[in-house]
Design an enzyme around this catalytic site. Sequence first.
Site, PDB file in Angstrom:
ATOM      1  N   GLU A   1       0.786  -1.226   0.000  1.00  0.00           N
ATOM      2  CA  GLU A   1       0.000   0.000   0.000  1.00  0.00           C
ATOM      3  C   GLU A   1       0.831   1.296   0.000  1.00  0.00           C
ATOM      4  OE1 GLU A   1      -4.029  -1.815   2.036  1.00  0.00           O
ATOM      5  OE2 GLU A   1      -2.800  -0.442   3.243  1.00  0.00           O
TER       6      GLU A   1
ATOM      7  N   GLU B   1      -6.810  -7.351  -1.706  1.00  0.00           N
ATOM      8  CA  GLU B   1      -7.289  -7.250  -0.322  1.00  0.00           C
ATOM      9  C   GLU B   1      -8.669  -6.622  -0.358  1.00  0.00           C
ATOM     10  OE1 GLU B   1      -5.222  -5.191   2.740  1.00  0.00           O
ATOM     11  OE2 GLU B   1      -3.228  -5.821   2.095  1.00  0.00           O
TER      12      GLU B   1
ATOM     13  N   TRP C   1      -9.077 -10.294   2.623  1.00  0.00           N
ATOM     14  CA  TRP C   1      -8.303 -10.122   3.842  1.00  0.00           C
ATOM     15  C   TRP C   1      -9.206 -10.580   4.977  1.00  0.00           C
ATOM     16  CZ3 TRP C   1      -3.317  -8.199   4.620  1.00  0.00           C
ATOM     17  CH2 TRP C   1      -2.956  -7.997   5.955  1.00  0.00           C
TER      18      TRP C   1
END
Length: 426
Positions: free
Chosen positions: A224, A341, A372
């Site tokens: 990220e 995710e 996730w």
Amino acid sequence: MDSSVETRIGDSLRKMRFSMVTATLLLASLNTTVLAAPNKSKCSQKTAKGNQGVVVSENGQFCLDGKPFYFSGTNSYWINQIPNDVEAVFESLQQFGEKVLRIWGFGMVESTLAEPRNPDLAFYQMWINGSWYLNTGGNGLQRFDEVVRLAEKYDVKLIIPLTNNWEGYGSMDIYNKQITGNDTYHDVFYSDSRVVESYQRYVNFIVSRYKNSKAIFSWELANEPRCNGYPAINSGKCTAATLSQWVKDQSQYIKSIDPQHMVCVGDEGFYNRPGAADYEYNGGSGLDFDANLQISTIDFGTFHLYPQSWAKKDIAAWGTQYIKDHIASGKQNNKPIVMEEFGVEGYGNKTAIYPEWLQTALDGDIAGIMPWQWGQLGLTTGGVVQYGDSTVGGASPNDGYTIYPNQTEVWEMFKNVVKTQDAKCG
């Protein structure tokens, strides 16, 4: 997934796009899967002969041994932190049908770490006075060696991010603080030549160590990446051009070490569309999903989806549109897309929202679907792992998004995703 920066709005939805009747019908559809016919292959036999056992990106599709490769996968940031039970996890993944597992390829500590450390905690980099050494011992890369060995044994491919935008387990800001003496500005990580060199030195160690393993699905530049971290901020000099240049440089660097395996960014899929209302679209993060997808040394696109923690009003509808936008980007750029995710908190929210999201992704021919995160029961490891992450009663860490086998409706939903994705393979 970052839980420290974003504001959570709780388990209750403010608005629902669909009535409960519609959500129930979608859930029933997923739980009575009609297997799709295999997609027309865009995979070349020439590529297959030179890359046996290695997944490649070709003509907008993943290919394995000359055949289309679609998958259901999952995330487990904690798997290389537990000193035992790792094989039991891989056995469970194989039985479920998961083909790809995303795990942290980073793990660093500082000699001044204030919190008491679990002696079983695995780490790969120890920082002391501005430099780090590589830990190749039993609580270091030998632990990671075992994960890779078991992935090979159980035929599970690994996505491996090489650093973290956020604090947990090894962040960009530790590089900044240790090397420059200042972790106020997060984006120094992308521009300071000393920091870049140190990151590349670590990347070289990890990629070189595992580049011959058939278990590697792809290397991932970071988990990220953004211009901002937490609590470190953007200096004001970081833009989408900054991050795109970093993506280009670092993906080329990895390819120079390991030209065989794929490389991806590991980003949340944020766009750079000035004037857009949402942060995830207006370029404020420093990401430009489409521009980064056009880089030749980036093999596929990733996106993450947490509209609940991103404080969106209509979680289901916002998430559905986000999925559709990334499907469109993949087709426009002729590269596969992985929903890498995603999650909502609250069991009722999962059963109400996931059917719509999953059906949208499957209808859009997304190559990989990875919620996730994986939940494992029956672990013998106990106590705190790090950063408050704990195993409780034999269950792997639960951050509110974790999916366990005893969550029957959601578990069965994803088992049918496995069947549907498998049916698209050659």
